[in-house]
Design an enzyme around this catalytic site. Sequence first.
Site, PDB file in Angstrom:
ATOM      1  N   ILE A  67      -1.940  -9.038   0.454  1.00  0.00           N
ATOM      2  CA  ILE A  67      -2.879  -9.984  -0.168  1.00  0.00           C
ATOM      3  C   ILE A  67      -2.501 -10.208  -1.636  1.00  0.00           C
ATOM      4  CG2 ILE A  67      -4.613  -8.266  -0.882  1.00  0.00           C
ATOM      5  CD1 ILE A  67      -6.722 -10.233   0.275  1.00  0.00           C
ATOM      6  N   GLY A  95       0.814  -1.218   0.000  1.00  0.00           N
ATOM      7  CA  GLY A  95       0.000   0.000   0.000  1.00  0.00           C
ATOM      8  C   GLY A  95       0.844   1.263   0.000  1.00  0.00           C
ATOM      9  N   GLN A  96       0.176   2.414   0.100  1.00  0.00           N
ATOM     10  CA  GLN A  96       0.882   3.702   0.012  1.00  0.00           C
ATOM     11  C   GLN A  96       1.937   3.834   1.108  1.00  0.00           C
ATOM     12  OE1 GLN A  96      -1.089   7.262   1.206  1.00  0.00           O
ATOM     13  NE2 GLN A  96       0.107   8.590  -0.125  1.00  0.00           N
ATOM     14  N   TYR A 146     -15.304   4.542   7.911  1.00  0.00           N
ATOM     15  CA  TYR A 146     -13.858   4.583   8.175  1.00  0.00           C
ATOM     16  C   TYR A 146     -13.597   5.173   9.568  1.00  0.00           C
ATOM     17  CZ  TYR A 146      -8.948   5.900   7.101  1.00  0.00           C
ATOM     18  OH  TYR A 146      -7.588   6.056   7.079  1.00  0.00           O
ATOM     19  N   LYS A 200     -11.893   3.571  12.802  1.00  0.00           N
ATOM     20  CA  LYS A 200     -10.678   4.140  13.405  1.00  0.00           C
ATOM     21  C   LYS A 200     -10.862   4.388  14.902  1.00  0.00           C
ATOM     22  CE  LYS A 200      -7.800   4.031  10.012  1.00  0.00           C
ATOM     23  NZ  LYS A 200      -6.753   3.004  10.050  1.00  0.00           N
TER      24      LYS A 200
END
Length: 314
Positions: free
Chosen positions: A35, A11-12, A140, A144
């Site tokens: 993944i 990812g980023q 989200y 979180k």
Amino acid sequence: MKKILVTGALGQIGSELVTKLRNTYGAENIIATDIRNSEVMAAQGPFELVDVTDEQRIYQVAKDYQVDTIMHLAALLSATAEKMPKKAWDINMGGLMNTLEVARELDLQFFTPSSIGAFGPSTPKDLTPQDTLQRPTTMYGVNKVAGELLCDYYYHRFGVDTRGVRFPGLISYITPPGGGTTDYAVEIYYEAVKNKAYTSYIAAGTYMDMMYMPDALDAIVSVMEADPSKLIHRNAFNIAAISAEPMDFARAIQKHIPEFTLSFNVDPVRQKIADSWPNCIDCSAAEAEWGFKANFDIDSMTKEMLEKIKEKNR
Ligand code: AKB
């Protein structure tokens, strides 16, 4: 010497964090997992396919490599989570629960990022305190806040050494983000170099906190290496470097590309998310408890982003 398992390594954040950790602690000590497969990352050090919804698999890889730390990054970002709330719950909460359980069973140190998305419309918008009202209105954000509480719970209940930060929008030229609300602040640089123009899906005047990736990576290493006796908060430290709206990016880019133009075509879904987040958070707890400091402001970041993207395009 540390031995660290990283989830979401492609990812980023993960793609750059793995490189930094491999340079710091030795390539053989960083077990990158994702993944998806990556021949490039696998050629540089240990790499394993891991789906974070599969606790047995995480346990096996952590045990096989005898890791002492998990850095759990695999997650769906805010805009994607709004499109697929059930999937976001399964991946974001399921993945966190599974990795925390493995950390408990194997007695591992644990890092996972929270986000400015953990705040909501009723949170104070300016100099948002470390400890404040958190009633987010996005899936989200719900993930979180629950994640912050879960990490605190695993520390208090089981003694797992959980640590974390609330990341702002992260800006980098290596791996693009995907499905976030703050992604415009990365896209704008690519489009500035390519077309000298960008159409923002976030409205003018919408301030959000941002940070250049090198500062974010330094923050992860610093909070993990911090003296535990100095940590009052442990998880979810507010950290940020740049509070900016789209026009601030345009003005910074115009110092290097004077003909750059910014126009707007606002996406109501992502705008609503952005409107529910703070303008600028207060980082004093992170500064006091483990010496957080960002080195890049919008001008130094912009200069480097434009140079590096131009280099990549050559
Ligand atoms: C997003 O926009 O979803 C992320 C974040 C601020 O957590 N970049």
